[in-house]
Design an enzyme around this catalytic site. Structure first.
Site, short mmCIF file in Angstrom:
data_model
loop_
_atom_site.label_atom_id
_atom_site.label_comp_id
_atom_site.label_asym_id
_atom_site.label_seq_id
_atom_site.Cartn_x
_atom_site.Cartn_y
_atom_site.Cartn_z
N GLY A 1 52.99 43.31 15.84
CA GLY A 1 52.20 43.66 17.01
C GLY A 1 52.98 43.41 18.28
CG HIS B 1 51.62 37.98 23.85
ND1 HIS B 1 52.63 37.18 24.34
CD2 HIS B 1 51.92 38.19 22.54
CE1 HIS B 1 53.48 36.90 23.36
NE2 HIS B 1 53.09 37.50 22.26
CB CYS C 1 55.73 34.82 19.16
SG CYS C 1 55.59 35.79 20.67
CG LEU C 2 58.14 40.53 17.91
CD1 LEU C 2 57.52 41.86 18.29
CD2 LEU C 2 59.36 40.75 17.02
CD GLN D 1 55.03 40.30 22.72
OE1 GLN D 1 54.20 41.04 22.22
NE2 GLN D 1 55.79 39.50 21.98
CG HIS E 1 50.34 36.55 18.43
ND1 HIS E 1 51.02 35.39 18.13
CD2 HIS E 1 51.20 37.31 19.15
CE1 HIS E 1 52.24 35.46 18.67
NE2 HIS E 1 52.37 36.62 19.27
CD GLU E 2 50.56 41.10 19.64
OE1 GLU E 2 51.02 40.91 20.78
OE2 GLU E 2 51.23 40.90 18.61
#
Ligand code: ZN
Length: 162
Positions: A47, A136, A90-91, A52, A132-133
């Protein structure tokens, strides 16, 4: 369409609260295409949230194996049920994974890329990715949910991240 570089901790943009999208115009549609392309640019990306890739707007995309891509504009968690401790990566925090508390299932409301109101009931990895998203968009990283630094571990780069 373009593949964007993903911002990484401690980029200050990751700590900002993203703004609501008021009109789904061409620039938002382009942002969504760029996010989907960036999501699929490398395997193991589950995702992505617009901040990001440097855009402080409330847009998320989720791409899990065996599911169609999900696009949500101005998503909100309407309901959380249950609690579980799970590993999360997480990216924007490459090379690490941490154990945190997440809901067992969530109901999320938002709009799709055509502006249609949608409601998603999710459990498992999809529920985790949605929480999670949406975190962000509120300037929250999973690091903020860690009870202690000992819950953070180094990982191999091929483990899934979001
Ligand atoms: Zn992330």
């Amino acid at each position: 369409m373009a593949v964007f570089q993903i911002r990484t901790f401690p980029d200050p943009l990751l700590k900002q609260k993203a703004k609501r999208v008021t009109t789904i115009d061409r620039s938002i549609k382009k942002l969504i295409s760029d996010m989907i392309e960036t999501l699929h640019a490398e395997p193991g990306r589950a995702g992505l949230a617009a901040p990001q890739i440097g855009v402080p707007l409330r847009v998320i995309v989720i791409g899990l194996p065996e599911n169609e891509d999900i696009v949500l504009i101005n998503p909100q968690i309407a309901r959380r049920r249950g609690e579980r401790m799970i590993d999360e990566g997480c990216l924007s925090v490459p090379g690490y994974i941490g154990q945190i508390k997440r809901a067992e299932s969530v109901t999320v409301k938002g709009r799709d890329q055509n502006g249609k109101e949608t409601r998603i009931k999710a459990e498992g990895l999809l529920a985790q990715a949605l929480e999670h998203e949406i975190d962000h968009l509120n300037g929250v990283l999973y690091l903020d949910h860690l009870e202690s630094v000992e819950q953070l571990r180094k990982i191999e780069p091929e483990e899934p991240q979001m």
